[in-house]
Design a protein around this motif. Structure first.
Motif: not given
Lengths: 325, 325, 325, 325
Positions: B166-170
């Motif tokens: 989730x740290x890398x985004x959607x």
């Protein structure tokens, strides 16, 4: 090659035993003569290793038949030493021990053991009768550091490594309960991992005066196979110079590859390869290294050592299809 | 409390936007007045965040209604600055920005931002009108280092951290493709992670003369939520002395806990807590710290900042059930 | 509400015990009076449930204090019956039993148990003094079938369901060894799962003449939390008619939602919700249903039952933040 | 064998292309002559398939050299048909197409395709010049049903299957985003999966009058490799009789094994095996079947077909080490 090697496995019911079986069953120059396991004697191998269903009808034996050319000891730490005391093997049977019992120069009777890291000791391995197969973290860390040591450049090391659950063995433990380990990360044996001793010996073999600490923090990962290590060292050479040192060191080693690109763990899972990637910022070098803990970190390297000891091609039986995904 | 705060979210379709919605919907002192998203205007929130099905019928809006007490900006890096330029907000609306646009002292018109790490700046946050919410790795690393800095003990740091996807985004990316990331580990931005700047500023705030490097190697983990960091520092104090320093530092901070036991990542996943564990061998201290990157590392800390700015109990709406398993 | 309920937990060291603790600690109308565990008496709760570190200093007790309004029995199957025999509780303490000991109409002394599926028995639960909390698969399957049964439309059912590892409990087992379960799928108790009995009773309650089999194949999944079931039934109604039947059935049930969109397991993980999705081809209806096995499938439903029994809002303490990712 | 087969791959940049490369590089009787990929022409294979780093220096080509004995088409659905129209191949080059373009009896010019399921069509495959390689779910379901069909015993089928993410291909999609798929389960193409057509053709080949539905619910699993299917059928034979039918059917098929024990998915992952397990309660038979979707479900079966077409041992190059853990 006229005749196949007659090979046996002692302690064939554990993870490294099973993995050694898998490799030897498909090895072109090996006849798997026996797999010893007291607790499973008489049962087919696939009763313990169900992925072997359909591959072999071989059963575990409770004795060690005479006449083996090579015997792999896939026993727990401390058990290999005891096994060799209690079970005198044919004097001319070569022994490859996967435990940590003989990695620091220990002997058993007249058997003296060579530390079986081909990237460090290939010539000695080719002459050896007994091999102490390296530890998994020890292998991953050493392939990342030894070229620097040989060049006399190694200084204090700060390394973090992560290992799959197979590194903890088959026994049920709180730290291998699926419910706990899934999606989880944790540290253990911070700065005190037992493999630091064998790493220290290897480094001294190449860089005699080395006296600085290897600060190593191991982590438990939420995957089953593989080790990934990032080591940080102060080095006063350019990245290109360092890469040249590593490439030169590994030129004759078919499984150890210095990548130009970034690497990831799954490039090596289910293979005998060790991958290395080098990055540099200022005077800090970071060495990333990746292996499969059960193959290059255990059974694969053991078979590689057998190949070297027995005059076979180093890669025989070890061109494995990566899981990749 | 007589009246609920009227709160809005700008950029509600991303991960931190969604997580902020989830927290505010259940916050006892908040009325979620609007969730802005140009691309999703008119759609119910659950069209983008399907776990909200059955929880709310609220829809995304394409305008910013007047009268909000607090506005969360959950926009991409660079977009918050632009948004504030293009959309003059009520002068007395408090702004909490989750991007990195204002973490290094940047301003937007008359809006000056306080760096929103309560463990560092609680008093300033309580007086602030605008908050620059810290980065996720920045939070995890700082909670591990700031007590040493305040004691004037911080020296060169060697840290490795691992983050969930989730740290890398959607956005779909090669490094968040399930097939690649599952069971995989990889390093990125070795020694060059952008959060090092905000970490450096915080350290200088507490230990003015600090001039040594923070050597940080980030890894991508094969899980979705959470950050685990191990930092190694040379410290000439006993473990007990160091623990006392940490416990004293965090005495007034409800979410940051110094554990006597070893810690693991899932103790904090889906909570706003930060856990710290300390180990020492010789003169080397290892600090392990763990947070949920979307909560204490983003939306949870943002709500914590709102609570502080608005005179609410610091933990209001943030007593979350851990996923634990 | 003037006074908080005084609530105790017996068997607080297991998974459902821990999950019940987590819910009750944050429940607005509950005072968690004691958590009983013989083996852990005296230890803080966080010694067994480490995610509670920093949340509570409460310790396990070895006695059952008098005066509890509600007691949750989080014991193994067979143990609840024995516990009630050996430990006479206050006659006016309400009991919610999470085992399967009382789901088929069994009694304990003067205690008669209502089957605690609110979607089936809400009125009876509101009047009950003792609740037999449903099984996890039983809940997931029933929420998918009961509307058809009430409409007299249920015929033979073919269902496949998958469950997370927490369904297998805390004990170390071969099937919960991380190395085995990661990335693995397997079937167990094919067509013979013990929950079929309680499902059968509920169906008969609504569709008395039902005499066809519920063919159910359970699978073990490689995740920790959640159950997903797809059930196939021959139904001679249009999809719209079937949806109307389901929506009508669940109109007064806050946690059970009939989705228009496709659903996935993580929409409900770490919540007390049950999601249902309906699809139809020809005369075959497929009902997909999803719950969190530890919440709507165990502790969450138990707290929901407590709320109903005690006149509280049905959702009190159960508006949980989904893990979502 | 005097000469190696000269083999080429068209569409070598995708998952099945890569997997075919991995198999052919280690195949004892194959010379991998070319790997065609327009978009990657000139790049080394390891630029797209990084696990091949250190294994081969071969690069992608943008042309189809003449003289190939066998050509594998690893193209998307619809693209194989177009490719054969636009690129006339040597008339005597055997073609193995992994798409679904020719599975239902379609032809391309003078090329007529045999459906390449060896368990169904081994004799025809041995004579074939063109193979339509079966779909992954189609293979897993058929190995579970064909023995019943040959015995004239097949009736309506209720099957649920779960597939790894590699089944969805290399393209980034919402349903292969790691953050969504990790720990998640979802259904798709309920009762309408495209593989039902080829399954229907095969069943009719063995049991001409079969006219009942195959009700199949596919699920997306949270793992990368493998398919597990449970099929439920009413059968009026004893379990022993059914097992005998299955064992007889597969007696000459080296990769398809009827287990006496329960099976799990990882027994076959990274192998070309299909495992079958049979269970019976009353008149209901449940057939569990497991394959690796990229091997027995795609590239492995394609190589198996090549072996059969070219007079090689059926298992050549396909004795793969299982990932097992």
């Amino acid at each position: 090659m006229a005749n196949k090697l007659k090979v046996g496995i002692v302690g064939g019911a554990g993870y490294t035993g099973g993995e050694t079986i898998r490799l030897l069953l498909n090895h072109p120059h090996v006849d798997l003569a026996f797999v010893h396991s007291r607790s499973n004697a008489g049962n087919p191998l696939y009763a313990v290793h169900p992925d072997l269903l359909g591959d072999t009808e071989l059963a575990f034996s409770d004795s060690i038949p005479a006449g083996a050319d090579v015997i792999f000891l896939c026993l727990g730490h401390g058990e290999s030493k005891k096994f060799l005391q209690d079970n005198p093997l044919d004097a001319n049977a070569k022994v490859i021990d996967l435990s940590q019992d003989f990695r620091l120069g220990e002997t058993s009777g007249s058997r003296a053991f060579v530390y079986g890291l081909p990237e460090l000791n290939k010539a000695a391995i080719q002459q050896a009768s007994n091999i102490a197969n390296p530890g998994c973290f020890a292998t991953a860390i050493q392939v990342g550091l030894l070229p620097l040591a040989k060049a006399g450049l190694l200084k204090e090391v700060y390394a973090t490594g992560i290992t799959g659950s197979t590194g903890a063995g088959q026994k049920l433990q709180d730290t291998t309960h699926f419910t706990w380990r899934a999606n989880n990360i944790s540290a253990y044996k911070t700065l005190t991992h037992q493999h630091l001793k064998e790493i220290g010996r290897s480094i001294h073999q190449l860089q005699a005066g080395f006296s600085e600490p290897i600060n190593f923090v191991p982590w438990r990962g939420d995957f089953t196979r593989g080790i990934f290590v990032s080591s940080c060292i102060t080095v006063n050479k350019s990245l290109d110079e360092v890469k040249a040192i590593y490439r030169d060191f590994y030129a004759q080693h078919p499984f150890t590859v210095v990548a130009d690109e970034t690497i990831d763990l799954k490039q090596v899972v289910n293979t005998n390869k060790a991958l290395i990637s080098l990055e540099k910022e200022g005077d800090k070098l970071v060495v990333h290294s990746a292996i499969d803990n059960l193959l290059k970190g255990a059974s694969g390297q053991a078979v590689q050592n057998m190949n070297l000891m027995c005059g076979l091609e180093e890669t025989a039986g070890l061109k494995l299809k990566s899981i990749v995904f």
